[in-house]
Design an enzyme around this catalytic site. Structure first.
Site, short mmCIF file in Angstrom:
data_model
loop_
_atom_site.label_atom_id
_atom_site.label_comp_id
_atom_site.label_asym_id
_atom_site.label_seq_id
_atom_site.Cartn_x
_atom_site.Cartn_y
_atom_site.Cartn_z
N PRO A 27 0.93 -1.12 0.27
CA PRO A 27 0.08 -0.11 0.01
C PRO A 27 0.97 0.98 -0.38
CG PRO A 27 -0.03 -0.96 2.63
CD PRO A 27 0.76 -2.14 1.34
N ASP A 78 1.60 1.45 -11.66
CA ASP A 78 0.68 2.87 -12.31
C ASP A 78 0.48 3.52 -10.56
OD1 ASP A 78 -0.62 1.20 -10.39
OD2 ASP A 78 -1.11 -0.14 -11.63
N LYS A 105 -3.72 6.05 -14.97
CA LYS A 105 -4.05 7.52 -15.39
C LYS A 105 -3.75 9.53 -15.05
CE LYS A 105 -8.77 8.84 -15.16
NZ LYS A 105 -10.08 9.09 -15.00
N GLY A 149 -0.11 -1.17 -7.21
CA GLY A 149 -0.49 -1.35 -5.24
C GLY A 149 -1.79 -2.29 -4.69
N GLY A 150 -0.32 -2.34 -3.40
CA GLY A 150 -1.25 -3.81 -2.89
C GLY A 150 -0.99 -5.22 -3.56
N ASP A 151 -2.20 -5.97 -2.80
CA ASP A 151 -1.08 -7.15 -4.34
C ASP A 151 -2.56 -7.20 -5.53
OD1 ASP A 151 -1.33 -10.48 -3.61
OD2 ASP A 151 -2.93 -10.16 -4.70
N THR A 202 -2.16 -6.40 0.72
CA THR A 202 -3.11 -5.37 0.16
C THR A 202 -3.04 -4.48 1.19
OG1 THR A 202 -5.45 -6.04 -0.42
CG2 THR A 202 -4.78 -6.89 1.10
N ALA A 203 -4.61 -3.76 0.91
CA ALA A 203 -4.32 -2.06 1.12
C ALA A 203 -5.20 -2.40 2.76
CB ALA A 203 -5.28 -1.30 0.40
N MET A 247 -11.84 1.29 -3.43
CA MET A 247 -12.53 1.92 -4.03
C MET A 247 -13.99 2.41 -3.84
SD MET A 247 -11.22 0.09 -6.69
CE MET A 247 -11.62 -1.67 -6.89
N GLY A 261 -2.79 5.52 3.36
CA GLY A 261 -2.76 4.17 4.31
C GLY A 261 -1.08 3.53 4.35
C1 LIG Z 1 -7.72 -0.58 -7.56
S1 LIG Z 1 -7.71 -0.49 -6.51
C2 LIG Z 1 -6.37 -1.91 -5.99
C3 LIG Z 1 -6.01 -2.53 -4.53
C4 LIG Z 1 -5.10 -3.13 -4.37
N1 LIG Z 1 -4.82 -4.02 -5.47
C5 LIG Z 1 -4.91 -3.91 -3.17
O1 LIG Z 1 -4.48 -4.95 -2.68
O2 LIG Z 1 -4.83 -3.37 -1.81
C6 LIG Z 1 -7.40 0.66 -5.70
C7 LIG Z 1 -8.43 0.60 -4.11
O3 LIG Z 1 -7.43 0.11 -3.26
C8 LIG Z 1 -7.56 0.78 -1.75
N2 LIG Z 1 -5.76 1.23 -1.30
C9 LIG Z 1 -5.11 1.44 -1.83
N3 LIG Z 1 -4.04 1.91 -1.41
C10 LIG Z 1 -4.32 2.27 -0.39
C11 LIG Z 1 -3.59 3.20 1.03
N4 LIG Z 1 -2.24 3.18 1.19
N5 LIG Z 1 -4.64 3.38 1.61
C12 LIG Z 1 -6.10 3.01 1.75
N6 LIG Z 1 -6.12 2.91 0.44
C13 LIG Z 1 -5.76 2.48 -0.29
C14 LIG Z 1 -8.19 2.11 -2.25
O4 LIG Z 1 -9.18 1.79 -2.26
C15 LIG Z 1 -7.92 2.33 -3.79
O5 LIG Z 1 -9.33 2.58 -4.27
#
Ligand SMILES: C[S@@+](CC[C@H](N)C(=O)[O-])C[C@H]1O[C@@H](n2cnc3c(N)ncnc32)[C@H](O)[C@@H]1O
Length: 444
Positions: free
Chosen positions: A204, A227, A249, A280-282, A310-311, A363, A392
Site C-alpha cells: 500500500p 501505475d 491514469k 499497488g497492494g496485491d 493488500t491495502a 474504491m 495508509g
Molecule cells: C484498484 S484497487 C487496488 C487494490 C490493491 N491491489 C490492493 O491489494 O490493495 C485501488 C483501491 O485500493 C485501496 N488502496 C490502495 N492503496 C491504499 C492506501 N495506501 N490506503 C488506503 N487505501 C488504499 C483504495 O480503496 C483504492 O481505491
C-alpha cells in the site's frame, strides 16, 4: 585477505570430530544432512585412522587430549581445526549459509565469530531458501550446457540467460520441467528464452512492506511497468538502469487501456526482457492481476506472481485495528465499492450485514453514502463503527472514525478523496482511538 576461502567437496569423504561436549557436538551438527561420512571419537584415534580424512575437528575439553589429537592429525597430513586455538588451525570454521549445492561461508579469520554469525543472519534474509533449488537445477544441466556451449564466453552468456531468465524463475518456483524447457530454448538459440514477467505486489505504500522476493525481482528487472498507486519510495528500489514505464491514469488523461498494458508486457517479454509489472497492494486483490496473468499465459510468456500486502491488511495493521477479533468479528470480507455507471455496487447486502462480520470496502470513496444506506436497509445497525483510512502506510495517511449512519458526512468532514478503504464493523472502534488527534496529525 588474511585467509583464503576454499570449499571442500563432501560427497564420499570422511570428516572426523574428536572430543566430547557441546563444542564437539556443534561441529558434528554442521554435517547433518551432508553427504560426508562423519566419524566421531572421544579421544585421538591415532595417525593411521586419521589418514585420508577430508577434515578433522578437535573439540574435546581436556587440553592434553586435544594436543595429542592435533599432533596425530598433523602427522597424518590432514587439515585440522582445533577449537579455541586459532594458532593451531589449518582452516577456520566459517558461519555457513546452507542452500544445498550453494554454500556461503563467512569468516573473520578467527577474530570475531559473533560478527561472522551476525553477518550470516543478514545473508540468510537476502538469499531465499529457493536458491537451493536453483543450484540443484544448475547441477542437473551442467554437463548439457558444457556440451552445447564449449566456448568459455558463450557458456558464460548461456548461464546468465538460463539462471536470470525464465528457466531460473521456474527452478526457483520448484517447477523443474518448465525450467528444463526454458533452458532448452536458451541452448537452441531462441531469442525469447530470457523473457519473463513478474506481476509484483508493491504493497500500500511503505516500502518496508515489500516481500524479499519482490525486492529481488525489482532489482533484477530490465523494464518496470507501474501505475499511480505505486509509492515513489517503492519505485526507487527498482534497479537503477531499468526502464520505467508509467501505465496509469495521468491527471486529465485517460488510463492506458488494460489490453494495451497486456500487449506492452507481452512485447517486452518477447524481446527477451525481464519485466516487472508493479501493482499497488496485491496483484490479485482488485488489481486485475488475474486478467494480466491469463493474457501472458495465452501468449506463451513465462509469468509469475509475487504477492504484496493488500491495502486492507497494511492500513489496518498501521492503525492497530484487527480485522478479525474473537470478541468482535469472526469473518472479514473485502468488497469493491466501485459501480459501473455510478449508483450502488451490486453486492449481497444482506450477507454483508451479518453481525460480528467486518466489511472492508475498496474504491468506495464516491459510493460511501450509498453503501452505508444499503447496509442499514439490509439490517446492519446504524451505530456500527466505521474507520476510513486514506493513503495508509504513507506520510499522507489520514484516518477518520465514526458510525455507519454518518459515513457520508465523515467523508466530507475528513476531506477524504482517496485512495481510501472503509472498515465497517465493531473492530473499527479498536486501534488508535484518538480520532481528533489522528485527523489533526494528517492535516499538518
Ligand atoms: C484498484 S484497487 C487496488 C487494490 C490493491 N491491489 C490492493 O491489494 O490493495 C485501488 C483501491 O485500493 C485501496 N488502496 C490502495 N492503496 C491504499 C492506501 N495506501 N490506503 C488506503 N487505501 C488504499 C483504495 O480503496 C483504492 O481505491
Amino acid at each position: 585477505m588474511q585467509s583464503f576461502p576454499a570449499f571442500f567437496p563432501l560427497e564420499g569423504r570422511r570428516v572426523v570430530v574428536i572430543g566430547q561436549g557441546p563444542a564437539a557436538d556443534a561441529k558434528a551438527r554442521l554435517f547433518d544432512g551432508s553427504p560426508a561420512a562423519l566419524e566421531r571419537f572421544d579421544a585421538s584415534p591415532g595417525v593411521e585412522t586419521l589418514r585420508g580424512a577430508a577434515l578433522v575437528f578437535v573439540a574435546g575439553e581436556d587440553e592434553a587430549d586435544r594436543m595429542r589429537a592435533w599432533r596425530a592429525a598433523r602427522e597424518a597430513g590432514v587439515p585440522v581445526n582445533v577449537v579455541d586455538h586459532t594458532e593451531l588451525c589449518d582452516f577456520y570454521t566459517p558461519a555457513i549459509v546452507d542452500r544445498g549445492a550453494l554454500v556461503i561461508g563467512v569468516s573473520t579469520s578467527g577474530a570475531a565469530p559473533t560478527l561472522a554469525r551476525d553477518l550470516r543472519a543478514r545473508i540468510e534474509q537476502v538469499v531465499p531458501a529457493a536458491y537451493e533449488k536453483l543450484a540443484a537445477f544448475a547441477q542437473r544441466i551442467r554437463t548439457r550446457v558444457t556440451a552445447r556451449r564449449p566456448g568459455i564466453d558463450a557458456r558464460r552468456r548461456a548461464w546468465e540467460t538460463i539462471l536470470r531468465g525464465a528457466a531460473g524463475e521456474a527452478a526457483l518456483a520448484g517447477d523443474m520441467d518448465a525450467a528444463e524447457r526454458a533452458a532448452e530454448r536458451v541452448l537452441s538459440g531462441d531469442p525469447r528464452a530470457r523473457g519473463v514477467v513478474h506481476l509484483v505486489g508493491a504493497g500500500p505504500g511503505d516500502p518496508d512492506l515489500l516481500t524479499i522476493k519482490a525486492l529481488r525481482v525489482m532489482q533484477d528487472a530490465d523494464v518496470v511497468f507501474y501505475d499511480k498507486l505505486v509509492d515513489p519510495r517503492v519505485l526507487d528500489l527498482v534497479r537503477r538502469d531499468a526502464e520505467r514505464v508509467f501505465v496509469g491514469k495521468a491527471r486529465g488523461q485517460h488510463a492506458v487501456p488494460q489490453r494495451n498494458i497486456e500487449e506492452q508486457l507481452i512485447d517486452a517479454a518477447k524481446q527477451g526482457l525481464r519485466v516487472v509489472r508493479l501493482k499497488g497492494g496485491d496483484p490479485f486483490v482488485f488489481g486485475r492481476g488475474g486478467e494480466e496473468l491469463e493474457a501472458l499465459k495465452a501468449a506463451d510468456v513465462a509469468a509469475y506472481v509475487v504477492p504484496g500486502v493488500t491495502a486492507a491488511l497494511g492500513c489496518a495493521a498501521e492503525a492497530g485495528t484487527p480485522l478479525t477479533h474473537r470478541d468482535h468479528a469472526q469473518a472479514v470480507t473485502f468488497v469493491t465499492g466501485h459501480a459501473k455507471g455510478g449508483g450502488a455496487p451490486d453486492l449481497d447486502w444482506r450477507a454483508l450485514s451479518a453481525a460480528k462480520h467486518t466489511v472492508v470496502v475498496y474504491m468506495g470513496v464516491d459510493t460511501a453514502p450509498l453503501i452505508a444506506k444499503k447496509l442499514i436497509e439490509a439490517g446492519r445497525a446504524a451505530g456500527t463503527p466505521v474507520l476510513v483510512i486514506e493513503n495508509g502506510t504513507t506520510a499522507r495517511v489520514k484516518r477518520v472514525r465514526g458510525t455507519l449512519d454518518r459515513l457520508g458526512e465523515l467523508m466530507v468532514e475528513g476531506e477524504i478523496y482517496g485512495p481510501a478503504i472503509l472498515i465497517i464493523g465493531d473492530v473499527a472502534a479498536l486501534g488508535d482511538a484518538d480520532v481528533a488527534k489522528i485527523v489533526a496529525e494528517a492535516v499538518q
